[in-house]
Enzyme design. Structure first.
Site, PDB file in Angstrom:
ATOM      1  N   GLN A 197     -41.289  65.069  51.390  1.00 63.29           N
ATOM      2  CA  GLN A 197     -42.357  65.461  50.467  1.00 63.29           C
ATOM      3  C   GLN A 197     -41.775  66.094  49.217  1.00 63.29           C
ATOM      4  O   GLN A 197     -40.769  66.796  49.265  1.00 63.29           O
ATOM      5  CB  GLN A 197     -43.302  66.452  51.148  1.00 63.29           C
TER       6      GLN A 197
ATOM      7  N   CYS B 278     -49.168  66.312  51.938  1.00 60.42           N
ATOM      8  CA  CYS B 278     -48.523  66.239  53.250  1.00 60.42           C
ATOM      9  C   CYS B 278     -49.395  65.514  54.258  1.00 60.42           C
ATOM     10  O   CYS B 278     -48.898  64.921  55.212  1.00 60.42           O
ATOM     11  CB  CYS B 278     -48.196  67.641  53.762  1.00 60.42           C
TER      12      CYS B 278
ATOM     13  N   HIS C  87     -50.656  73.350  56.214  1.00 60.00           N
ATOM     14  CA  HIS C  87     -49.739  72.227  55.992  1.00 60.00           C
ATOM     15  C   HIS C  87     -49.884  71.202  57.116  1.00 60.00           C
ATOM     16  O   HIS C  87     -50.150  71.564  58.260  1.00 60.00           O
ATOM     17  CB  HIS C  87     -48.314  72.780  55.963  1.00 60.00           C
TER      18      HIS C  87
ATOM     19  N   ASN D 185     -41.731  68.731  59.701  1.00 60.24           N
ATOM     20  CA  ASN D 185     -42.265  69.141  58.409  1.00 60.24           C
ATOM     21  C   ASN D 185     -41.882  68.072  57.381  1.00 60.24           C
ATOM     22  O   ASN D 185     -40.698  67.756  57.231  1.00 60.24           O
ATOM     23  CB  ASN D 185     -41.649  70.492  58.022  1.00 60.24           C
TER      24      ASN D 185
ATOM     25  N   TRP E 288     -41.434  68.285  54.423  1.00 55.27           N
ATOM     26  CA  TRP E 288     -40.489  68.767  53.416  1.00 55.27           C
ATOM     27  C   TRP E 288     -39.064  68.329  53.757  1.00 55.27           C
ATOM     28  O   TRP E 288     -38.212  68.242  52.875  1.00 55.27           O
ATOM     29  CB  TRP E 288     -40.516  70.297  53.341  1.00 55.27           C
TER      30      TRP E 288
END
Length: 554
Positions: free
Chosen positions: A128, A134, A305, A330, A332
């Site tokens: 991301q 997300c 998230h 995640n 990220w």
């Protein structure tokens, strides 16, 4: 009228809302139905698109013939530039913000040998960037466990440099019952030579950035991707069936774990969202990176998230016995990871046999993926969404055999066929009605032959305007048994007969569904909005292991 307005988050079950029939059968039934708003994801931006009525839903969609014409009209050394989604701020923002530091670059300007895919497809490809999407990227990572599905969305035979390169990229998404084509150019927003939105873990690979751009075009802009439902993205990427399980509304956590375990083993796609306790909202491009606007909490998790559930397992510990674990990722793809029990460096792992560690594929990497106990998972995450390509009739996590599936589209027309809920039986009777005929049972229950059926109803959701979002109505459906299949059910019928099943409380989800085990016979499916006179379009999908008939009752 404001048909999508919220009314109450409280809802009565249908059994609680009824007045029972007395011994003589004379007392009419009463039903008090309520509606609720779908929860915010926590990732919505400061600005929200104004809502409008649905118009045509073709925003961002290009027909195959038109794409071929675009290709054929390009000069020998010309690279395609998408006039409908140009490389400027109008494609980035709907809120009329301006960012002058962004440069749009093609993949060959970012890497000497850019590829759509490098070494196949995997969940760890997805990283991301500076955008609060997300919910979409966690779905991409989930679906990436089945590479052929991602390669259906992003065809792999598209070149980004060299012979045959045109700068034109095509993606496919499943939208309201059909696979549609989205054509974009390959110019991507960058700062200081790096992609600012989604990217792949390999700088040579570009499928993630390109699919995000195509999805942004369907929504009108990148900014319009801030905040959404992962279950919608899962359906758009697969054409499957997705369900959301809210932790507070799912008291039987043992049953939920068994569902997650079996769903994961059988190839389902699973995402989960964190609770949001902080009232602050996300801001895209906050100091150049969305993630700076919302950092991890004390547990290493990001409130509001969306994460990908990439594994579920039960292991044997030398001191703790059997332990139920969930692996979470995640998007990220950074060191922002869970730091509690069963985190990467937690001492609990010392009590797990090496053979089990190898099966889990555990690696102590700061890559955003981590294990946690199922108990902690339930305590910190707000919901989990599960998507399967086929139906799971008995909700056991296994995709069941489908003998037949049918879809039929319909309309709620204001003043004639938009009757609203059963709070007014007379109006409710004007809603469209569909006859479902079941003749071949596939199971027995308590000595009775039953037919397994899954009914799903989706409201039209495709965008019509770059600067406006389509209103999402609070929807639901009810299923009644009938002895007179040749005619519609009347308001009097609803007053004296119970339903056989329903989709639950009216809610502004894109799709709602219901599993049922019904006796062979004829049934009437009645899709409705909560409020009357809310115009809209919908699609009913019916799945069953054996053959059935579905048709509209005139």
């Amino acid at each position: 009228m404001g048909c999508g307005a919220s009314h109450s988050n409280a809802s009565l079950s249908h059994d609680e809302a009824r007045t029972p029939v007395n011994d003589s059968g004379a007392a009419p039934l009463t039903v008090t139905e309520e509606a609720m708003e779908k929860p915010k994801t926590g990732e919505e931006g400061v600005f929200e698109l104004p809502q409008s009525d649905f118009v045509d839903g073709r925003l961002g969609v290009t027909e195959a013939k038109a794409i071929e014409e675009l290709r054929s009209n390009l000069a020998a050394d010309e690279h395609y530039c998408d006039e409908d989604f140009p490389a400027d701020n109008s494609s980035l923002f709907f809120s009329h913000r301006v960012d002058g530091d962004i440069e749009w670059k093609r993949p060959y300007e970012l890497h000497d040998d850019p590829q759509v895919f490098v070494d196949g497809v995997g969940r760890k490809d997805v990283v991301q960037g500076a955008l609060g999407d997300c919910w979409f990227l966690s779905a991409c990572a989930a679906v990436a466990r089945t590479p052929k599905l991602i390669q259906r969305v992003v065809p792999p035979d598209q070149v980004l440099v060299g012979e045959g390169y045109t700068g034109l990229v095509v993606c496919r998404f499943w939208r309201f019952g059909e696979w549609v084509l989205v054509c974009v150019d390959d110019r991507l927003p960058t700062k200081e030579g790096h992609l600012i939105f989604a990217s792949s873990s390999s700088p040579q690979e570009f499928w993630v950035a390109l699919v995000e751009k195509a999805y942004a075009k369907l929504h009108g802009s990148y900014e319009a991707l801030e905040g959404g439902q992962s279950m919608d993205a899962l359906v758009d990427l697969t054409g499957g069936l997705a369900e959301r399980y809210d932790m507070e509304d799912t008291p039987d956590k043992d049953k939920l774990y068994k569902l997650l375990l079996k769903s994961s083993k059988n190839g389902a796609f699973i995402t989960a969202s964190m609770k949001k306790n902080d009232p602050r909202q996300f801001v895209m491009l906050h100091d150049g990176d969305w993630r700076l606007a919302y950092k991890t909490n004390d547990h290493g998790l990001v409130e509001g998230h969306a994460y990908t559930v990439s594994g579920v397992a039960t292991i044997s510990h030398e001191h703790l016995g059997l332990v139920r674990l969930v692996r979470v990722r995640n998007p990220w793809a950074s060191g922002a990871e869970w730091n509690g029990d069963w985190s990467d460096s937690d001492e609990n792992w010392d009590g797990v046999p090496v053979s089990q560690l190898n099966k889990l594929g555990r690696a102590q990497l700061e890559d955003g993926e981590f294990w946690m106990s199922f108990k902690d998972f339930c305590g910190h995450f707000e919901e989990v969404s599960i998507c399967t390509i086929g139906p799971d009739f008995d909700n056991d996590g296994t995709i069941d055999h489908v003998g037949q599936v049918q879809a039929i589209k319909g309309e709620w027309a204001e003043g004639s066929s938009a009757g609203g809920s059963r709070n007014d039986f007379d109006k409710f009777a004007t809603n469209p009605q569909y006859l479902l005929t079941l003749t071949d049972p596939d199971m027995e229950e308590d000595g009775e032959s039953k037919c397994s059926v899954l009914v799903a109803m989706m409201q039209e959701h495709r965008r019509s305007n770059k600067q406006q979002a389509v209103k999402e109505l609070q929807i639901g459906f009810v299923v009644y048994k009938t002895s007179h299949p040749e005619r519609r059910l009347s308001s009097d019928y609803f007053q004296h007969n119970y339903e056989e099943g329903n989709s639950g409380v009216y809610i502004n989800f894109r799709e709602v569904l219901c599993r049922m085990e019904l006796e062979p016979g004829e049934y009437v499916i009645i899709p409705a909005t909560f409020l009357p006179d809310c115009p809209g379009y919908f699609m009913v999908r019916v799945y069953s292991p054996n053959s059935f008939q579905l048709k509209k009752i005139p």
